[in-house]
Design an enzyme around this catalytic site. Structure first.
Site, short mmCIF file in Angstrom:
data_model
loop_
_atom_site.label_atom_id
_atom_site.label_comp_id
_atom_site.label_asym_id
_atom_site.label_seq_id
_atom_site.Cartn_x
_atom_site.Cartn_y
_atom_site.Cartn_z
CE1 TYR A 186 49.65 33.57 43.56
CE2 TYR A 186 51.79 34.28 44.04
CZ TYR A 186 50.79 34.45 43.25
OH TYR A 186 50.75 35.42 42.22
CG ASP B 15 56.86 27.59 45.07
OD1 ASP B 15 57.93 28.24 44.85
OD2 ASP B 15 55.73 27.95 44.68
CE LYS C 223 57.83 36.22 47.14
NZ LYS C 223 56.96 35.13 46.64
#
Ligand SMILES: *Cc1c(COP(=O)(O)O)cnc(C)c1O
Length: 428
Positions: free
Chosen positions: A143, A238, A266
């Protein structure tokens, strides 16, 4: 036990699609009513009905030092008095950039954005602008946020809800997205050979965390690095999930792997909406206003978001033992869970790396999306709810990693292990 949450969920569904602002929160894959939170401190969440939970999602990563971490809260409070946004540059943005560059390898320049989605979307555009090529390779079950290009065989909520093709993503966009199974280097080689000189980037979650936690096979990331070098492809790591979580320098440091571009989110915002992408000057200089690859944001580098992230990263940089402590706790949890699961009738797999861990009810190793998807989701649902009612908040989907935070004590971990034993007895 969940009366207030039930009422709130009913009310929410009238004004918010599905009652939530991000799909996985709706508990759709595990069933039941989502629990509405009111506050949290350290390792504990408190819901609208006054129930207390040991937290294993840590806001999906950012709360690595526990909730309402005092230095971060104080810094936000103080900063807010001087205005919450200027739309003009501030010295704090330089300090943030310098701090990140001092912590992570292979980043000379960094651009701040407001989410992981934006970071990945912008990094991909930059890779395309830099190479003049259109296609890119991503991995099944990975994702990278919800930008159109990435919503092909994606993980996280896309996998949770089993959305094979996302309506609204045009065929043209999807055609430029090539996918391979994670940990399958031959599949990548085949795609590269079939699309010679057309591939701008390979993007990968170094440790996959959006289909449960799945480790890179030995040599896999290194082989990707080699292919990218040989074929003039931009290698994008990522690190939205792994950045500042696996180590102060993220997966690049922990796994000794070099990215051309790296994306963050995050943890980097300490709980505020922050993302970033960075890399070598040679590539980053193509971003506007230095170059022509356009990228912008009204609230990018927002002072409140920056002070939260800056304070959090400063703590992480100045105290590297946090990562050893987190890893020791996670291994302790893994061993304890292993002990009680072993004594139970059903097959299971525990994957763990650093402070990421997940349980799959499966009789085979979970190494990619296909093996993750074939695990027994029905058992996961039952386990999830049995733990929830005992006061342990796990990710409400088997396609998500658990994230440990360093406010968790060994007593919390023992309690989690004991409650797992009780839960397994209950679900039979
Ligand atoms: C969460 C996540 C994203 C998206 O970040 P948002 O802040 O939710 O937009 C991208 N990549 C990875 C690996 C993630 O885990």
């Amino acid at each position: 036990m969940y009366e207030k949450s039930k009422q709130l969920f009913e009310r929410a569904q009238k004004s918010i699609p599905g009652g939530v602002n991000s799909p996985v929160r709706a508990f759709k894959s595990v069933g039941g009513t989502p629990v509405f939170m009111t506050n949290a401190k350290g390792a504990y969440l408190y819901d609208a009905d006054g129930n207390k939970y040991i937290d294993y999602i840590a806001s999906w990563g950012p709360m690595i030092l526990g909730h309402a971490y005092e230095p971060v809260v104080k810094a936000i409070q103080e900063k807010a008095l001087g205005s919450t946004s200027f739309g003009a540059p501030t010295a704090l943005e330089i300090e943030m950039a310098e701090l990140i560059i001092s912590m992570v390898p292979n980043v000379d320049m960094i651009r701040m954005v407001s989410s992981g989605t934006e970071a990945c979307m912008s990094a991909l555009r930059l890779a395309r602008g830099y190479t003049g090529k259109n296609k890119f390779i991503k991995f099944e079950g990975h994702y990278h946020g919800h930008a159109d290009s990435f919503l092909v065989k994606a993980g996280s909520g896309v996998a949770t809800f089993n959305i094979q093709t996302v309506p609204g993503v045009t065929a043209g966009v999807a055609n430029d997205t090539l996918t391979a199974p994670y940990n399958n280097i031959d599949a990548v080689k085949k795609l590269v050979a079939e699309n010679k000189n057309e591939i701008a980037a390979v993007i990968v979650e170094p440790v996959a965390g959006n289909m449960g936690c799945i480790l890179p096979a030995p040599g896999f990331l290194e082989a990707l690095r080699t292919i990218c070098d040989e074929e003039n492809i931009v290698f994008i790591l990522d690190e939205v999930m792994t950045g500042f979580r696996l180590a102060a320098g993220g997966a690049q440091q922990k796994l000794n792997i070099r990215a051309d571009l790296v994306t963050y989110g995050k943890v980097i915002g300490g709980g505020m909406p922050v993302g970033a992408f960075g890399g070598k000057v040679a590539i980053m200089q193509h971003i506007a206003p230095l170059g022509n690859v356009y990228q912008a944001g009204t609230l990018s580098g927002n002072p409140i978001a920056m002070i939260a992230g800056f304070t959090m990263l400063t703590e992480l940089k100045s105290n590297p033992s946090i990562y050893t402590e987190l890893e020791e706790k996670t291994i302790y949890l893994k061993n304890g869970l292993d002990e009680v699961l072993k004594a139970w009738a059903q097959p299971y797999v525990i994957n763990q790396f650093g402070s990421m861990i997940s349980i799959h009810f499966s009789n085979h190793a979970v190494t990619d999306f296909a093996t993750a998807a074939s695990a027994n989701n029905d058992l996961f649902k039952k386990y999830f709810h049995a733990m929830l009612k005992r006061g342990v908040y796990l990710p409400p989907s088997a396609f998500e990693s658990w994230f440990l935070n360093n406010a968790l004590t060994y007593t919390d971990l023992d309690e989690t292990i004991r409650k797992t034993k009780e839960s397994l007895q209950e679900i039979g």
